[in-house]
Design an enzyme around this catalytic site. Structure first.
Site, mmCIF file in Angstrom:
data_model
loop_
_atom_site.group_PDB
_atom_site.id
_atom_site.type_symbol
_atom_site.label_atom_id
_atom_site.label_comp_id
_atom_site.label_asym_id
_atom_site.label_seq_id
_atom_site.Cartn_x
_atom_site.Cartn_y
_atom_site.Cartn_z
ATOM 1 N N PRO A 1 0.764 -1.238 0.000
ATOM 2 C CA PRO A 1 0.000 0.000 0.000
ATOM 3 C C PRO A 1 0.797 1.291 0.000
ATOM 4 O O PRO A 1 1.417 1.649 0.982
ATOM 5 C CB PRO A 1 -0.818 -0.108 1.285
ATOM 6 C CG PRO A 1 -0.113 -1.120 2.131
ATOM 7 C CD PRO A 1 0.939 -1.760 1.327
ATOM 8 N N GLU A 2 0.769 1.973 -1.094
ATOM 9 C CA GLU A 2 1.175 3.377 -1.160
ATOM 10 C C GLU A 2 -0.104 4.164 -1.439
ATOM 11 O O GLU A 2 -1.190 3.589 -1.431
ATOM 12 C CB GLU A 2 2.216 3.599 -2.257
ATOM 13 C CG GLU A 2 3.478 2.774 -2.044
ATOM 14 C CD GLU A 2 4.562 3.056 -3.072
ATOM 15 O OE1 GLU A 2 4.652 4.202 -3.537
ATOM 16 O OE2 GLU A 2 5.310 2.140 -3.414
ATOM 17 N N ARG B 1 2.430 -9.348 8.096
ATOM 18 C CA ARG B 1 3.601 -8.828 8.810
ATOM 19 C C ARG B 1 3.252 -7.991 10.027
ATOM 20 O O ARG B 1 4.105 -7.680 10.834
ATOM 21 C CB ARG B 1 4.477 -8.020 7.839
ATOM 22 C CG ARG B 1 5.102 -8.905 6.777
ATOM 23 C CD ARG B 1 5.934 -8.117 5.801
ATOM 24 N NE ARG B 1 7.178 -7.669 6.400
ATOM 25 C CZ ARG B 1 8.123 -7.021 5.722
ATOM 26 N NH1 ARG B 1 7.945 -6.751 4.430
ATOM 27 N NH2 ARG B 1 9.223 -6.642 6.306
#
Length: 289
Positions: free
Chosen positions: A2-3, A114
């Site tokens: 995600p950017e 993560r």
DNA sequence: CTTACGGCCTGTACGC
DNA sequence: TGCGTACAGGCCGTAA
């Protein structure tokens, strides 16, 4: 994944699916992501209605009718899955940390292997003073992010232009993929030093080009549904396809795509992160580090 | 004040 | 097949 483009797309998907709905239940499968969940996390959400959605840099903001805002960051691997029912063979079950049940009978799963993501809750009136949000710079797609601002903001920083683009306190939303892609698009070398940059007569034009490139690339990525790397899916299950349009990211050793350029894409490390660029057509500036 | 970098996590790819 | 290492879309918090 995600950017800014991916976060924006996920936000829009959530908005389309559950805006104005109420949160009938929340299941929390662990006590923390990157940070501990806030006190009374479930109590503050349960029974409330969603009034609107927002985004600040890479944070998704979900405004509720009880004067709270749910603040979400997806970290490196966070994602949402919107489902009508839960299949028994849910292969994401291990990494499904929060599940929201909404009044239109949707199941919204937050999945994050993560666990670099985070969730927090703030009062609407205090959102701009939130410790994680208050220092973030103007959004990369906003008018406030322009050449004049950028030049002023980065001048005399002791870092290169690529590292500056990744600094969310300078500009909000750009991540490692789009920093490389935008620099390539604007033909600016990632080595370009910010120190003294304002003194170089080409800087104003370079920054104009860079800002235009950043917005162009980000908008194009949003149109393409973002970039899907690894097994990422959009909340509706679709794939983004901007990764097919990368010119430099993950293109090490490939031939430069630019017309009349015979350069080869290089991979280097800057501030501990990979940078991809063409050292042939991304102009060497006279003020490189 | 600014900048550098360790650390947080799991999964995957690759060399041996 | 296994094992060790490096690396991955981010960024906080601390040291220097």
């Amino acid at each position: 994944m995600p950017e800014l483009p991916e976060v924006e797309i996920i936000k829009r998907s959530l908005c389309k699916a559950i805006d104005k709905q109420s949160i009938v239940d929340v299941k929390q499968n662990r006590l923390n992501l990157r940070f501990p969940f806030p006190l009374n996390f479930i109590d503050k959400l349960k029974g409330s209605s969603i009034t609107s959605f927002g985004r600040k840099a890479k944070y998704i903001l979900i405004y509720l009718n009880n004067n709270y805002v749910l603040i979400i960051h997806l970290g490196m691997s966070g994602n949402f899955l919107i489902q009508k029912n839960t299949p028994d063979d849910d292969k994401n079950i291990k990494h499904t940390h929060v599940v929201f049940y909404t009044s239109n009978n949707l199941i919204i799963k937050y999945i994050d292997p993560r666990r670099f993501g985070l969730m927090d809750i703030a009062k609407v009136s205090e959102i701009n003073q939130h410790r994680l949000l208050k220092n973030i710079g103007p959004d990369a797609l906003s008018n406030e992010f322009n050449a004049k601002y950028l030049l002023k903001k980065i001048t005399n920083k002791k870092c290169n232009i690529k590292t500056a683009l990744l600094n969310q306190n300078i500009v909000g939303g750009i991540g490692n993929i789009y920093a490389s892609e935008a620099l390539y698009h604007s033909r600016i070398s990632p080595h370009t030093s910010c120190y003294g940059i304002v003194n170089y007569e080409d800087s104003k034009n370079n920054m104009k080009r860079l800002v235009k490139s950043v917005k162009f690339i980000l908008n194009k990525a949003i149109e393409a549904g973002g970039s899907t790397i690894s097994d990422h899916r959009l909340p509706n299950g679709d794939l983004g396809y901007f990764q097919n349009e990368f010119n430099v990211y993950n293109c090490e050793s490939k031939k430069c795509n630019r017309k009349h350029c015979s350069g080869i894409i290089k991979k280097i490390k800057q501030s501990g992160r990979s940078t991809f660029f063409c050292d042939s057509c991304q102009e060497l500036q006279d003020h490189e580090i």
